[in-house]
Design a protein around this motif. Structure first.
Motif, mmCIF file in Angstrom:
data_model
loop_
_atom_site.group_PDB
_atom_site.id
_atom_site.type_symbol
_atom_site.label_atom_id
_atom_site.label_comp_id
_atom_site.label_asym_id
_atom_site.label_seq_id
_atom_site.Cartn_x
_atom_site.Cartn_y
_atom_site.Cartn_z
ATOM 1 N N LEU A 58 0.803 -1.222 0.000
ATOM 2 C CA LEU A 58 0.000 0.000 0.000
ATOM 3 C C LEU A 58 0.839 1.278 0.000
ATOM 4 N N GLY A 59 2.161 1.123 0.077
ATOM 5 C CA GLY A 59 3.026 2.288 0.111
ATOM 6 C C GLY A 59 3.107 2.962 1.468
ATOM 7 N N LEU A 60 2.826 2.196 2.520
ATOM 8 C CA LEU A 60 2.941 2.701 3.885
ATOM 9 C C LEU A 60 4.303 2.337 4.455
ATOM 10 N N GLU A 61 4.897 3.250 5.178
ATOM 11 C CA GLU A 61 6.117 2.924 5.913
ATOM 12 C C GLU A 61 5.723 2.013 7.077
ATOM 13 N N TYR A 62 6.476 0.960 7.302
ATOM 14 C CA TYR A 62 6.191 0.013 8.389
ATOM 15 C C TYR A 62 7.419 -0.092 9.286
ATOM 16 N N VAL A 63 7.219 0.099 10.585
ATOM 17 C CA VAL A 63 8.297 0.029 11.566
ATOM 18 C C VAL A 63 7.905 -0.977 12.632
ATOM 19 N N SER A 64 8.822 -1.858 12.975
ATOM 20 C CA SER A 64 8.619 -2.793 14.079
ATOM 21 C C SER A 64 9.488 -2.354 15.248
ATOM 22 N N ASN A 65 8.840 -2.051 16.380
ATOM 23 C CA ASN A 65 9.541 -1.691 17.607
ATOM 24 C C ASN A 65 8.815 -2.395 18.751
ATOM 25 N N PRO A 66 9.012 -3.720 18.871
ATOM 26 C CA PRO A 66 8.267 -4.489 19.872
ATOM 27 C C PRO A 66 8.643 -4.089 21.297
ATOM 28 N N ILE A 67 7.613 -3.908 22.124
ATOM 29 C CA ILE A 67 7.813 -3.466 23.498
ATOM 30 C C ILE A 67 7.313 -4.522 24.472
ATOM 31 N N ASP A 68 8.204 -4.926 25.353
ATOM 32 C CA ASP A 68 7.871 -5.778 26.498
ATOM 33 C C ASP A 68 8.072 -4.877 27.716
ATOM 34 N N LEU A 69 6.983 -4.525 28.388
ATOM 35 C CA LEU A 69 7.089 -3.576 29.498
ATOM 36 C C LEU A 69 8.042 -4.053 30.588
ATOM 37 N N SER A 70 8.184 -5.358 30.756
ATOM 38 C CA SER A 70 9.087 -5.853 31.802
ATOM 39 C C SER A 70 10.548 -5.590 31.454
ATOM 40 N N ALA A 71 10.809 -5.240 30.195
ATOM 41 C CA ALA A 71 12.180 -4.963 29.761
ATOM 42 C C ALA A 71 12.273 -3.628 29.017
ATOM 43 N N LEU A 72 11.335 -2.718 29.273
ATOM 44 C CA LEU A 72 11.325 -1.427 28.602
ATOM 45 C C LEU A 72 12.643 -0.702 28.836
ATOM 46 N N SER A 73 13.221 -0.188 27.759
ATOM 47 C CA SER A 73 14.537 0.440 27.870
ATOM 48 C C SER A 73 14.584 1.754 27.095
ATOM 49 N N GLN A 74 15.625 2.510 27.360
ATOM 50 C CA GLN A 74 15.854 3.743 26.609
ATOM 51 C C GLN A 74 16.054 3.424 25.128
ATOM 52 N N ALA A 75 16.597 2.262 24.821
ATOM 53 C CA ALA A 75 16.767 1.862 23.419
ATOM 54 C C ALA A 75 15.415 1.755 22.716
ATOM 55 N N ASN A 76 14.391 1.226 23.400
ATOM 56 C CA ASN A 76 13.038 1.161 22.827
ATOM 57 C C ASN A 76 12.508 2.562 22.537
ATOM 58 N N VAL A 77 12.722 3.459 23.492
ATOM 59 C CA VAL A 77 12.250 4.840 23.341
ATOM 60 C C VAL A 77 12.988 5.509 22.179
ATOM 61 N N GLN A 78 14.284 5.307 22.101
ATOM 62 C CA GLN A 78 15.083 5.898 21.021
ATOM 63 C C GLN A 78 14.693 5.326 19.667
ATOM 64 N N SER A 79 14.357 4.058 19.624
ATOM 65 C CA SER A 79 13.912 3.450 18.374
ATOM 66 C C SER A 79 12.612 4.104 17.895
ATOM 67 N N GLN A 80 11.693 4.341 18.836
ATOM 68 C CA GLN A 80 10.440 5.016 18.485
ATOM 69 C C GLN A 80 10.735 6.443 18.017
ATOM 70 N N ALA A 81 11.610 7.124 18.718
ATOM 71 C CA ALA A 81 11.983 8.492 18.336
ATOM 72 C C ALA A 81 12.588 8.514 16.931
ATOM 73 N N GLY A 82 13.449 7.553 16.641
ATOM 74 C CA GLY A 82 14.059 7.474 15.320
ATOM 75 C C GLY A 82 13.034 7.268 14.223
ATOM 76 N N ALA A 83 12.040 6.453 14.511
ATOM 77 C CA ALA A 83 10.984 6.209 13.520
ATOM 78 C C ALA A 83 10.156 7.455 13.271
ATOM 79 N N LEU A 84 10.122 8.348 14.244
ATOM 80 C CA LEU A 84 9.279 9.542 14.153
ATOM 81 C C LEU A 84 10.036 10.798 13.716
ATOM 82 N N LYS A 85 11.292 10.649 13.312
ATOM 83 C CA LYS A 85 12.101 11.826 12.942
ATOM 84 C C LYS A 85 11.435 12.668 11.863
ATOM 85 N N GLU A 86 10.893 12.027 10.860
ATOM 86 C CA GLU A 86 10.174 12.743 9.811
ATOM 87 C C GLU A 86 8.718 12.887 10.241
ATOM 88 N N SER A 87 8.176 14.086 10.105
ATOM 89 C CA SER A 87 6.776 14.317 10.458
ATOM 90 C C SER A 87 5.878 13.673 9.410
#
Length: 142
Positions: A58-87
């Motif tokens: 469909l021409g959609l950008e797809y990002v996988s950033n699986p989150i396990d709350l028991s192991a939530l890390s700054q790396a997970n947050v940074q991965s989400q931030a990286g995916a959101l760099k472009e508005s």
């Protein structure tokens, strides 16, 4: 599929989406899909690869950033931030939408927003963060 819940100008959240939902999301103007759900979390969950294939078709950008709350890390947050760099109009999803909301709260907190204000806002949107606090607290900016 429920209606996407808007958290800011470009970031929306939903519970689990299916490959068949992606065409509707595309017609609603979404450009990016972020999957915050770990694979095989439940038997009724579509695999990420089927979602990625349909998003690509469909021409959609797809990002996988699986989150396990028991192991939530700054790396997970940074991965989400990286995916959101472009508005881009973005739909983030997990089983209930809570983990995708947690990531948004952590990102906004890192930009200087007060956690208590963010928590009240997200709670008003229907997401209870209370069970997530132990995972979030070490990542919050005072």
């Amino acid at each position: 599929m429920n209606n996407p819940i808007q958290l800011d100008a470009h970031y929306f959240v939903l519970p689990q989406v299916l490959p068949a939902d992606l065409a509707t999301l595309k017609s609603q103007g979404f450009e990016r899909i972020i999957n915050n759900r770990p694979e095989r979390e439940s038997d009724d969950q579509p695999d990420g690869e089927s979602l990625r294939i349909e998003a690509d078709r469909l021409g959609l950008e797809y990002v996988s950033n699986p989150i396990d709350l028991s192991a939530l890390s700054q790396a997970n947050v940074q991965s989400q931030a990286g995916a959101l760099k472009e508005s881009k109009k973005t739909l983030a999803f997990c089983r209930t939408g809570t983990r995708s909301s947690v990531l948004w709260v952590l990102l906004e907190n890192a930009k200087g927003a007060k956690f208590t204000d963010l928590e009240v806002y997200v709670t008003g949107k229907g997401f209870d963060l209370s069970r997530c606090l132990p995972a979030m607290t070490p990542l919050l900016v005072p």
